[in-house]
Design a protein around this motif. Structure first.
Motif, PDB file in Angstrom:
ATOM      1  N   LYS A  60       5.986   8.242  -2.997  1.00  0.00           N
ATOM      2  CA  LYS A  60       6.519   7.847  -1.682  1.00  0.00           C
ATOM      3  C   LYS A  60       5.603   6.797  -1.038  1.00  0.00           C
ATOM      4  CE  LYS A  60       7.906   9.980   2.710  1.00  0.00           C
ATOM      5  NZ  LYS A  60       8.046  11.262   3.411  1.00  0.00           N
ATOM      6  N   SER A  89       6.399   2.862  -0.236  1.00  0.00           N
ATOM      7  CA  SER A  89       6.507   2.623   1.207  1.00  0.00           C
ATOM      8  C   SER A  89       5.453   1.676   1.746  1.00  0.00           C
ATOM      9  CB  SER A  89       6.384   3.954   1.974  1.00  0.00           C
ATOM     10  OG  SER A  89       7.315   4.893   1.496  1.00  0.00           O
ATOM     11  N   LYS A 118      15.501   2.545   0.970  1.00  0.00           N
ATOM     12  CA  LYS A 118      14.800   1.258   1.086  1.00  0.00           C
ATOM     13  C   LYS A 118      15.262   0.300  -0.010  1.00  0.00           C
ATOM     14  CE  LYS A 118      10.421   3.354   2.691  1.00  0.00           C
ATOM     15  NZ  LYS A 118      10.312   2.911   4.093  1.00  0.00           N
TER      16      LYS A 118
END
Length: 296
Positions: free
Chosen positions: A160, A164, A228
């Motif tokens: 993650k 990110s 995303k």
């Protein structure tokens, strides 16, 4: 079906520990949850147990009088005196020494144990396995791949953060390293079912999920789960080989040397043996990733 009543779980407050305790309680075992803080887990009684301290382990075993010990203690990065050698090797030696001779002993190892010479994690996991095999106990060893579930470290944090952090997503090398992640529920079910299957003693079982993914596919799945859209940029291994050691100077490096060595090695094995021996449901990563990245 249940001949066993008292089960001592080490590392019971960890991600896998909580799932194993829950499964044991559902099957009406009497569970003692061993951890360094000694907190209760669900309906299991908490016991202080520091695997690196033999007297602490002996005390916990004395209180639990276990007919089975499930040893889950492990670390993925070293901190201070909590080294791989102390936690994985010495910790296992202590738990084996304290386990009553007639008890069932179930051991958490890792897929690839001993196969990755530049990973101290992998090397010490293999050293611990050798101790288990020479213990004279009624043992079964499990070697899980990456374990997924709400609260996991890899999909819920490492991957993650990786997708990110920056405007682009760094992909290690060609991104083709294979992985076969397994759900925490499948892992817990394998451990607890082994208690009812004496014929599984003396065996080593890889624990992998229903589907193999490349590292690149895992990045794409993680991006999709987070909603995303970002370009994925391959980072040549030569550059990663320089960058990873430098990252170790950061207070909490995004990736440790060991994690990097293990990512490059990939992590996969067939699942047939464990699936059949323990009747595992084989949960799919794709069905869980949305919950995992939201942390609920």
């Amino acid at each position: 079906m249940h001949s066993m009543t008292n089960v001592l779980v080490t590392g019971a407050t960890g991600f896998v520990g909580r799932a194993v305790v829950k499964e044991l309680l559902e099957r009406e075992h009497r569970v003692f949850a061993g951890s360094r803080q000694g907190e209760a887990v669900g309906g299991a009684r908490g016991l202080k147990l520091d695997a690196t301290d033999l007297s602490s382990v002996m005390r916990a075993v004395g209180e639990a009088s276990p007919e089975a010990v499930i040893h889950l203690v492990g670390i993925i990065q070293e901190q201070g005196d909590q080294t791989f050698a102390r936690v994985h090797v010495e910790g296992t030696r202590h738990v084996l020494a304290a386990t009553p001779r007639g008890a069932r002993y179930l051991h958490m190892s890792a897929l690839g144990a001993g196969d990755i010479p530049d990973s101290r994690y992998s090397v010490t996991k293999a050293e611990a396995e050798a101790l288990v095999q020479g213990s004279g106990l009624n043992w079964t060893i499990f070697r899980p791949s990456l374990i997924f579930g709400v609260g996991d470290d890899f999909f819920g944090r490492v991957l993650k953060d990786l997708v990110s952090a920056a405007p682009v997503v760094p992909q290690i090398g060609d991104g083709r390293f294979p992985f076969r992640p397994v759900s925490v529920e499948d892992v817990a079910q394998a451990f607890v079912t082994a208690l009812d299957r004496p014929e599984t003693a003396g065996h080593i079982y890889p624990l992998t999920g229903p589907q193999e993914f490349t590292f690149r596919e895992l990045l794409d799945l993680e991006l999709a789960a987070l909603g995303k859209k970002k370009p994925v940029v391959p980072v040549p291994l030569a550059l990663m080989n320089l960058g990873v050691p430098l990252m170790q100077m950061l207070p909490s490096p995004p990736i440790t040397r060991d994690q990097y060595a293990m990512l490059k090695a990939g992590n996969t094995a067939p699942n047939d043996e464990a699936r059949q021996a323990f009747g595992l449901p084989m949960h799919r990563l794709q069905d869980r990733l949305g919950q995992i990245v939201q942390g609920r």
